[in-house]
Design a protein around this motif. Sequence first.
Motif, PDB file in Angstrom:
ATOM      1  N   ARG A   1       0.840  -1.202   0.000  1.00  0.00           N
ATOM      2  CA  ARG A   1       0.000   0.000   0.000  1.00  0.00           C
ATOM      3  C   ARG A   1       0.876   1.255   0.000  1.00  0.00           C
ATOM      4  O   ARG A   1       0.567   2.251  -0.676  1.00  0.00           O
ATOM      5  CB  ARG A   1      -0.927  -0.032   1.212  1.00  0.00           C
ATOM      6  CG  ARG A   1      -1.984   1.085   1.213  1.00  0.00           C
ATOM      7  CD  ARG A   1      -3.105   0.792   2.187  1.00  0.00           C
ATOM      8  NE  ARG A   1      -2.653   0.705   3.554  1.00  0.00           N
ATOM      9  CZ  ARG A   1      -2.671  -0.424   4.290  1.00  0.00           C
ATOM     10  NH1 ARG A   1      -3.116  -1.543   3.758  1.00  0.00           N
ATOM     11  NH2 ARG A   1      -2.242  -0.425   5.540  1.00  0.00           N
ATOM     12  N   TRP A   2       1.982   1.217   0.744  1.00  0.00           N
ATOM     13  CA  TRP A   2       2.919   2.345   0.775  1.00  0.00           C
ATOM     14  C   TRP A   2       3.439   2.667  -0.617  1.00  0.00           C
ATOM     15  O   TRP A   2       3.351   3.812  -1.085  1.00  0.00           O
ATOM     16  CB  TRP A   2       4.082   2.024   1.712  1.00  0.00           C
ATOM     17  CG  TRP A   2       5.260   2.967   1.570  1.00  0.00           C
ATOM     18  CD1 TRP A   2       5.212   4.310   1.324  1.00  0.00           C
ATOM     19  CD2 TRP A   2       6.640   2.625   1.673  1.00  0.00           C
ATOM     20  NE1 TRP A   2       6.490   4.836   1.267  1.00  0.00           N
ATOM     21  CE2 TRP A   2       7.385   3.822   1.474  1.00  0.00           C
ATOM     22  CE3 TRP A   2       7.323   1.435   1.916  1.00  0.00           C
ATOM     23  CZ2 TRP A   2       8.781   3.839   1.512  1.00  0.00           C
ATOM     24  CZ3 TRP A   2       8.708   1.462   1.967  1.00  0.00           C
ATOM     25  CH2 TRP A   2       9.420   2.656   1.758  1.00  0.00           C
TER      26      TRP A   2
ATOM     27  N   LEU B   1       4.845   3.335  16.858  1.00  0.00           N
ATOM     28  CA  LEU B   1       5.204   3.403  15.436  1.00  0.00           C
ATOM     29  C   LEU B   1       4.696   4.697  14.815  1.00  0.00           C
ATOM     30  O   LEU B   1       5.403   5.348  14.039  1.00  0.00           O
ATOM     31  CB  LEU B   1       4.626   2.190  14.696  1.00  0.00           C
ATOM     32  CG  LEU B   1       4.845   2.141  13.180  1.00  0.00           C
ATOM     33  CD1 LEU B   1       6.330   2.158  12.839  1.00  0.00           C
ATOM     34  CD2 LEU B   1       4.172   0.893  12.601  1.00  0.00           C
ATOM     35  N   GLY B   2       3.492   5.085  15.182  1.00  0.00           N
ATOM     36  CA  GLY B   2       2.930   6.331  14.667  1.00  0.00           C
ATOM     37  C   GLY B   2       3.745   7.544  15.088  1.00  0.00           C
ATOM     38  O   GLY B   2       3.965   8.467  14.294  1.00  0.00           O
ATOM     39  N   LEU B   3       4.207   7.533  16.344  1.00  0.00           N
ATOM     40  CA  LEU B   3       5.031   8.649  16.823  1.00  0.00           C
ATOM     41  C   LEU B   3       6.341   8.741  16.045  1.00  0.00           C
ATOM     42  O   LEU B   3       6.811   9.835  15.708  1.00  0.00           O
ATOM     43  CB  LEU B   3       5.325   8.477  18.317  1.00  0.00           C
ATOM     44  CG  LEU B   3       4.136   8.577  19.272  1.00  0.00           C
ATOM     45  CD1 LEU B   3       4.573   8.300  20.707  1.00  0.00           C
ATOM     46  CD2 LEU B   3       3.481   9.959  19.173  1.00  0.00           C
TER      47      LEU B   3
ATOM     48  N   ALA C   1       0.098   5.092   4.768  1.00  0.00           N
ATOM     49  CA  ALA C   1      -0.236   3.675   4.600  1.00  0.00           C
ATOM     50  C   ALA C   1      -0.276   2.937   5.929  1.00  0.00           C
ATOM     51  O   ALA C   1      -1.158   2.103   6.160  1.00  0.00           O
ATOM     52  CB  ALA C   1       0.782   3.022   3.660  1.00  0.00           C
ATOM     53  N   VAL C   2       0.668   3.240   6.815  1.00  0.00           N
ATOM     54  CA  VAL C   2       0.741   2.543   8.099  1.00  0.00           C
ATOM     55  C   VAL C   2      -0.368   2.980   9.039  1.00  0.00           C
ATOM     56  O   VAL C   2      -1.005   2.152   9.706  1.00  0.00           O
ATOM     57  CB  VAL C   2       2.126   2.766   8.743  1.00  0.00           C
ATOM     58  CG1 VAL C   2       2.143   2.228  10.168  1.00  0.00           C
ATOM     59  CG2 VAL C   2       3.215   2.093   7.921  1.00  0.00           C
TER      60      VAL C   2
ATOM     61  N   ARG D   1       5.687  -7.760  10.789  1.00  0.00           N
ATOM     62  CA  ARG D   1       5.079  -6.446  10.937  1.00  0.00           C
ATOM     63  C   ARG D   1       6.158  -5.418  11.248  1.00  0.00           C
ATOM     64  O   ARG D   1       7.261  -5.753  11.699  1.00  0.00           O
ATOM     65  CB  ARG D   1       4.008  -6.423  12.037  1.00  0.00           C
ATOM     66  CG  ARG D   1       4.542  -6.695  13.423  1.00  0.00           C
ATOM     67  CD  ARG D   1       3.416  -6.709  14.454  1.00  0.00           C
ATOM     68  NE  ARG D   1       2.936  -5.365  14.763  1.00  0.00           N
ATOM     69  CZ  ARG D   1       3.363  -4.654  15.796  1.00  0.00           C
ATOM     70  NH1 ARG D   1       4.297  -5.156  16.617  1.00  0.00           N
ATOM     71  NH2 ARG D   1       2.884  -3.463  16.036  1.00  0.00           N
ATOM     72  N   LEU D   2       5.814  -4.157  10.987  1.00  0.00           N
ATOM     73  CA  LEU D   2       6.726  -3.053  11.242  1.00  0.00           C
ATOM     74  C   LEU D   2       6.505  -2.531  12.659  1.00  0.00           C
ATOM     75  O   LEU D   2       5.370  -2.416  13.105  1.00  0.00           O
ATOM     76  CB  LEU D   2       6.446  -1.938  10.230  1.00  0.00           C
ATOM     77  CG  LEU D   2       7.510  -0.868  10.007  1.00  0.00           C
ATOM     78  CD1 LEU D   2       8.814  -1.489   9.539  1.00  0.00           C
ATOM     79  CD2 LEU D   2       6.999   0.139   8.985  1.00  0.00           C
ATOM     80  N   THR D   3       7.579  -2.249  13.377  1.00  0.00           N
ATOM     81  CA  THR D   3       7.506  -1.633  14.704  1.00  0.00           C
ATOM     82  C   THR D   3       8.351  -0.362  14.689  1.00  0.00           C
ATOM     83  O   THR D   3       9.110  -0.113  13.740  1.00  0.00           O
ATOM     84  CB  THR D   3       8.040  -2.575  15.797  1.00  0.00           C
ATOM     85  OG1 THR D   3       9.441  -2.788  15.575  1.00  0.00           O
ATOM     86  CG2 THR D   3       7.306  -3.905  15.785  1.00  0.00           C
TER      87      THR D   3
END
Length: 331
Positions: A3-4, A155-157, A203-204, A99-101
């Motif tokens: 998606r990214w 992850l968002g931060l 995307a994330v 998964r991404l962290t």
Amino acid sequence: MKRWLGKAETALGNHSDRLNAINIFPVADGDTGTNLYLTVRAATRSLQESLPDEAAQNDVGAVLAKAGQAAMEQARGNSGTLFSVFLCAAAEPLTGQPRLTASLLATALNRAQIRAWSALSDPVPGTMLSVMEAASRAAAAVDAAQKGNDSNHALGLVLDAAVGAALEAVVHTEEQLDALQAAHVVDAGGVGMLLILDCLRSAVLGEELQSELLDGLHGYDVQDPHIHADLPDDDGVEVMCTVSLSPLDAATLRQRLDELGDSVIMSQVERSPDPEGRYRWRVHAHVLDAVPALELIRSLGEPTDVAVSELARPRDPAPVEADAGSRVEGR
């Protein structure tokens, strides 16, 4: 990850005209947006085919490695080549991860920016390299403060920090390069990298792109002209190819290309050697004459995917067309 890259392809296609318009470094050939778009498109199209097994399909690193290799094979210009290096390097610490962290992203961004800086014989601050580095440093700082928190919130931060730092770095590119300061614009490749990072954030996090992100960037307003078109033509050509070389021959080629021209970028397409101990390299250089450069390359290996283009091409401010036959070389 799919998606990214899909979002990045769309965003770069939408912004290619403005990126081309402010493309004046290292040469004012007005095609940074086109080259980034075509390189990212190669990455996204490679992921339309299934990976070899279910484990690979659920492996963040394997997905990005496949996309990065396809991008490297078809990279266009300085900016496209550097992004493909970025993508391949980012994949390495993510191998085997489902998964991404926050910590993994910080590590991947750091590996990617280091590899991008080292791919160039003469890396220059004030370009997309500075944007990659700023994003990496900000991500690492926020991740360290999270103390190993592997939540999506952490992850968002990290993503917020990376994009924010990338924006600041883009603004500063203007004062880092004399050519940009004289033209009163920011670096085109840096803006492209900022867009790509915001696409990752989008995307994330499942959020829209930040439409206001590019507001106020010098030279980027739709009312501004194609600045590159008013600058003097650059002599010479851009040469790109893929070639299998031993480590010694690769070092020799880099040194001799540095003597022939500039903007030399060399990066391994694959991390493992063939049975004869040779690695596949993507090679990019600006030289006055393609013939000596290609003769040099052929004296060391047999190049494939050879592309040669004039740096002083006719300037066409029309937006890039996303047809399968598009083929534009340059920065």
